[in-house]
Design a protein around this motif. Sequence first.
Motif, PDB file in Angstrom:
ATOM      1  N   GLN A  94       0.704  -1.201  -0.042  1.00  0.00           N
ATOM      2  CA  GLN A  94      -0.078   0.066  -0.062  1.00  0.00           C
ATOM      3  C   GLN A  94       0.871   1.190  -0.102  1.00  0.00           C
ATOM      4  O   GLN A  94       0.283   2.364   0.063  1.00  0.00           O
ATOM      5  CB  GLN A  94      -1.020   0.145   1.292  1.00  0.00           C
ATOM      6  CG  GLN A  94      -1.806  -1.099   1.224  1.00  0.00           C
ATOM      7  CD  GLN A  94      -2.910  -1.213   2.589  1.00  0.00           C
ATOM      8  OE1 GLN A  94      -3.168   0.029   2.803  1.00  0.00           O
ATOM      9  NE2 GLN A  94      -3.363  -2.151   2.928  1.00  0.00           N
ATOM     10  N   ASP A  95       2.301   1.226  -0.153  1.00  0.00           N
ATOM     11  CA  ASP A  95       2.979   2.358   0.323  1.00  0.00           C
ATOM     12  C   ASP A  95       2.757   3.368  -0.944  1.00  0.00           C
ATOM     13  O   ASP A  95       2.948   4.508  -0.790  1.00  0.00           O
ATOM     14  CB  ASP A  95       4.275   1.810   0.330  1.00  0.00           C
ATOM     15  CG  ASP A  95       4.780   0.731   1.658  1.00  0.00           C
ATOM     16  OD1 ASP A  95       3.984   0.875   2.423  1.00  0.00           O
ATOM     17  OD2 ASP A  95       5.694   0.281   1.639  1.00  0.00           O
ATOM     18  N   TYR A  96       2.969   2.690  -2.097  1.00  0.00           N
ATOM     19  CA  TYR A  96       2.829   3.491  -3.520  1.00  0.00           C
ATOM     20  C   TYR A  96       1.568   4.541  -3.500  1.00  0.00           C
ATOM     21  O   TYR A  96       1.431   5.849  -3.585  1.00  0.00           O
ATOM     22  CB  TYR A  96       2.819   2.786  -4.490  1.00  0.00           C
ATOM     23  CG  TYR A  96       4.099   2.008  -4.608  1.00  0.00           C
ATOM     24  CD1 TYR A  96       5.553   2.641  -4.917  1.00  0.00           C
ATOM     25  CD2 TYR A  96       4.240   0.653  -4.728  1.00  0.00           C
ATOM     26  CE1 TYR A  96       6.661   2.196  -5.140  1.00  0.00           C
ATOM     27  CE2 TYR A  96       5.569  -0.069  -4.957  1.00  0.00           C
ATOM     28  CZ  TYR A  96       6.586   0.808  -5.010  1.00  0.00           C
ATOM     29  OH  TYR A  96       7.889   0.004  -5.071  1.00  0.00           O
ATOM     30  N   ALA A  97       0.549   3.725  -3.220  1.00  0.00           N
ATOM     31  CA  ALA A  97      -0.825   4.439  -3.087  1.00  0.00           C
ATOM     32  C   ALA A  97      -1.134   5.459  -2.103  1.00  0.00           C
ATOM     33  O   ALA A  97      -1.553   6.700  -2.236  1.00  0.00           O
ATOM     34  CB  ALA A  97      -1.922   3.453  -3.414  1.00  0.00           C
ATOM     35  N   GLN A  98      -0.480   5.297  -0.778  1.00  0.00           N
ATOM     36  CA  GLN A  98      -0.449   6.111   0.191  1.00  0.00           C
ATOM     37  C   GLN A  98       0.157   7.282  -0.144  1.00  0.00           C
ATOM     38  O   GLN A  98      -0.185   8.350   0.358  1.00  0.00           O
ATOM     39  CB  GLN A  98       0.020   5.384   1.439  1.00  0.00           C
ATOM     40  CG  GLN A  98      -1.004   4.401   2.094  1.00  0.00           C
ATOM     41  CD  GLN A  98      -0.475   3.602   3.052  1.00  0.00           C
ATOM     42  OE1 GLN A  98       0.520   3.455   3.612  1.00  0.00           O
ATOM     43  NE2 GLN A  98      -1.549   2.828   3.911  1.00  0.00           N
ATOM     44  N   ALA A  99       1.544   6.945  -0.560  1.00  0.00           N
ATOM     45  CA  ALA A  99       2.268   7.884  -1.112  1.00  0.00           C
ATOM     46  C   ALA A  99       1.586   9.075  -2.141  1.00  0.00           C
ATOM     47  O   ALA A  99       1.736  10.278  -1.809  1.00  0.00           O
ATOM     48  CB  ALA A  99       3.724   7.832  -1.577  1.00  0.00           C
ATOM     49  N   ALA A 100       0.795   8.442  -2.940  1.00  0.00           N
ATOM     50  CA  ALA A 100       0.098   9.372  -3.997  1.00  0.00           C
ATOM     51  C   ALA A 100      -0.817  10.119  -3.077  1.00  0.00           C
ATOM     52  O   ALA A 100      -1.245  11.316  -3.596  1.00  0.00           O
ATOM     53  CB  ALA A 100      -0.338   8.414  -5.031  1.00  0.00           C
ATOM     54  N   LEU A 101      -1.590   9.261  -2.153  1.00  0.00           N
ATOM     55  CA  LEU A 101      -2.661  10.337  -1.437  1.00  0.00           C
ATOM     56  C   LEU A 101      -1.913  11.320  -0.716  1.00  0.00           C
ATOM     57  O   LEU A 101      -2.678  12.472  -0.746  1.00  0.00           O
ATOM     58  CB  LEU A 101      -3.421   9.433  -0.441  1.00  0.00           C
ATOM     59  CG  LEU A 101      -4.193   8.005  -1.405  1.00  0.00           C
ATOM     60  CD1 LEU A 101      -4.822   7.138  -0.179  1.00  0.00           C
ATOM     61  CD2 LEU A 101      -5.128   8.854  -2.163  1.00  0.00           C
ATOM     62  N   ILE A 102      -0.985  11.314  -0.228  1.00  0.00           N
ATOM     63  CA  ILE A 102      -0.217  12.229   0.635  1.00  0.00           C
ATOM     64  C   ILE A 102       0.056  13.307  -0.189  1.00  0.00           C
ATOM     65  O   ILE A 102       0.225  14.415   0.342  1.00  0.00           O
ATOM     66  CB  ILE A 102       1.131  11.559   1.503  1.00  0.00           C
ATOM     67  CG1 ILE A 102       0.594  10.842   2.438  1.00  0.00           C
ATOM     68  CG2 ILE A 102       1.894  12.624   1.991  1.00  0.00           C
ATOM     69  CD1 ILE A 102       1.771   9.876   3.083  1.00  0.00           C
ATOM     70  N   ASP A 103       0.528  13.004  -1.353  1.00  0.00           N
ATOM     71  CA  ASP A 103       0.965  14.008  -2.334  1.00  0.00           C
ATOM     72  C   ASP A 103      -0.227  14.793  -2.952  1.00  0.00           C
ATOM     73  O   ASP A 103       0.063  15.823  -3.771  1.00  0.00           O
ATOM     74  CB  ASP A 103       1.578  13.401  -3.545  1.00  0.00           C
ATOM     75  CG  ASP A 103       3.028  12.951  -3.153  1.00  0.00           C
ATOM     76  OD1 ASP A 103       3.612  13.607  -2.106  1.00  0.00           O
ATOM     77  OD2 ASP A 103       3.550  11.967  -3.694  1.00  0.00           O
ATOM     78  N   GLY A 104      -1.416  14.413  -2.644  1.00  0.00           N
ATOM     79  CA  GLY A 104      -2.515  15.391  -3.025  1.00  0.00           C
ATOM     80  C   GLY A 104      -3.490  14.456  -3.925  1.00  0.00           C
ATOM     81  O   GLY A 104      -4.639  15.096  -4.465  1.00  0.00           O
ATOM     82  N   CYS A 105      -3.079  13.174  -4.299  1.00  0.00           N
ATOM     83  CA  CYS A 105      -4.206  12.530  -5.250  1.00  0.00           C
ATOM     84  C   CYS A 105      -5.244  12.135  -4.661  1.00  0.00           C
ATOM     85  O   CYS A 105      -5.215  11.796  -3.383  1.00  0.00           O
ATOM     86  CB  CYS A 105      -3.324  11.411  -5.861  1.00  0.00           C
ATOM     87  SG  CYS A 105      -1.989  11.769  -6.966  1.00  0.00           S
ATOM     88  N   ASN A 106      -6.350  12.081  -5.374  1.00  0.00           N
ATOM     89  CA  ASN A 106      -7.690  11.266  -4.585  1.00  0.00           C
ATOM     90  C   ASN A 106      -7.496   9.793  -4.857  1.00  0.00           C
ATOM     91  O   ASN A 106      -6.499   9.561  -5.512  1.00  0.00           O
ATOM     92  CB  ASN A 106      -8.668  12.038  -4.998  1.00  0.00           C
ATOM     93  CG  ASN A 106      -8.852  12.060  -6.726  1.00  0.00           C
ATOM     94  OD1 ASN A 106      -8.407  10.830  -7.373  1.00  0.00           O
ATOM     95  ND2 ASN A 106      -9.357  12.916  -7.384  1.00  0.00           N
ATOM     96  N   HIS A 107      -8.363   9.115  -4.287  1.00  0.00           N
ATOM     97  CA  HIS A 107      -8.462   7.519  -4.669  1.00  0.00           C
ATOM     98  C   HIS A 107      -8.586   7.316  -6.051  1.00  0.00           C
ATOM     99  O   HIS A 107      -8.002   6.179  -6.613  1.00  0.00           O
ATOM    100  CB  HIS A 107      -9.418   6.888  -3.971  1.00  0.00           C
ATOM    101  CG  HIS A 107      -9.255   6.948  -2.408  1.00  0.00           C
ATOM    102  ND1 HIS A 107      -8.379   5.943  -1.831  1.00  0.00           N
ATOM    103  CD2 HIS A 107      -9.683   7.466  -1.463  1.00  0.00           C
ATOM    104  CE1 HIS A 107      -8.145   6.387  -0.482  1.00  0.00           C
ATOM    105  NE2 HIS A 107      -9.185   7.029  -0.299  1.00  0.00           N
ATOM    106  N   ARG A 108      -9.406   8.025  -6.754  1.00  0.00           N
ATOM    107  CA  ARG A 108      -9.620   7.740  -8.450  1.00  0.00           C
ATOM    108  C   ARG A 108      -8.133   8.078  -9.130  1.00  0.00           C
ATOM    109  O   ARG A 108      -7.641   7.028  -9.714  1.00  0.00           O
ATOM    110  CB  ARG A 108     -10.515   8.692  -8.740  1.00  0.00           C
ATOM    111  CG  ARG A 108     -10.617   8.134 -10.592  1.00  0.00           C
ATOM    112  CD  ARG A 108     -11.699   9.178 -11.046  1.00  0.00           C
ATOM    113  NE  ARG A 108     -11.323  10.534 -10.767  1.00  0.00           N
ATOM    114  CZ  ARG A 108     -10.295  11.207 -11.665  1.00  0.00           C
ATOM    115  NH1 ARG A 108      -9.862  10.553 -12.807  1.00  0.00           N
ATOM    116  NH2 ARG A 108     -10.006  12.427 -11.619  1.00  0.00           N
TER     117      ARG A 108
END
Length: 291
Positions: free
Chosen positions: A182-196
């Motif tokens: 889950q690290d990559y997706a969580q990093a993207a969420l922290i950078d401002g991405c939404n779940h989509r």
Amino acid sequence: MSVTTARGPADRKAGRTGRRPRYGQYALELVMIAVAVVFLFPVYALITLAMKDPRQIAESPLSLPSPPTFGNFGDAWSSASLGPALLNSTVITVVSLLLLIVVGSTGAYYLARCAQGLGYGLYILFLLGIVLPFQLGMIPLYKLVDDLGWLGTYQGMVLFYTGVQLPFTVFLYTGFIRALPQDYAQAALIDGCNHRQAFTRIVFPLLRPITGTVIILNAVFIWNDFFTPLLYLGGSDKETVPAGIFAFVGQYVSDYGLVFAGLVLAALPILIVFVVLQRYVIKGFAGGLKG
């Protein structure tokens, strides 16, 4: 002068145990060869009969063709209208696969990552869709498609196959996504991405092995299905390959060379897809089992 050494019980036991795996390996190889022959025999019979004329089939149906008759393939293509049937099967299969990949992967991502108690309940509901046979709902499904005016259309078949195969597709994707870090997706969420955005840019490219598995398994089922196209498309110009071959057998029952040639032509497209993507099947199942 020769020197002899006495072999104790341990040495004799080691020698015996060293020979046993070799005998077991030979026996296993013989069994696998026999299994391969059993599975390859129908393929041999199919190709052999497709290249024979009626006289050769009557005299020796399982011998090698002498000489081979390749004209059966051209006659089968023109006489049975396999061209339109192949086009219909391709359209229905490709559109259904696209919907299954999009809906199944996004739904599985929600069930695996974004939902808590509700996600587990929905996951169990999808599993029930795998256990229950779709034949139980054939009458209401047929009535639904008829009320929509989609009998004899691409839309009705795509809707049917997407609904029937969606639980199995979600099951495969969910197991694979749970096994991914889950690290990559969580990093993207922290950078401002939404779940989509995290799913489309990070997670979905990692789903290539299981997507190949989804494509192969669903494509084989949709392409080879006979009963549903016969029920929903019978008598229309949208008949798929199995329904077309069925009518072809009835019309040309006396010339089995044309029948088997038509079967070979019908099997080639899905066989090519399987050969290209077969390495993803084991990877997809292995990734899902790890989760």
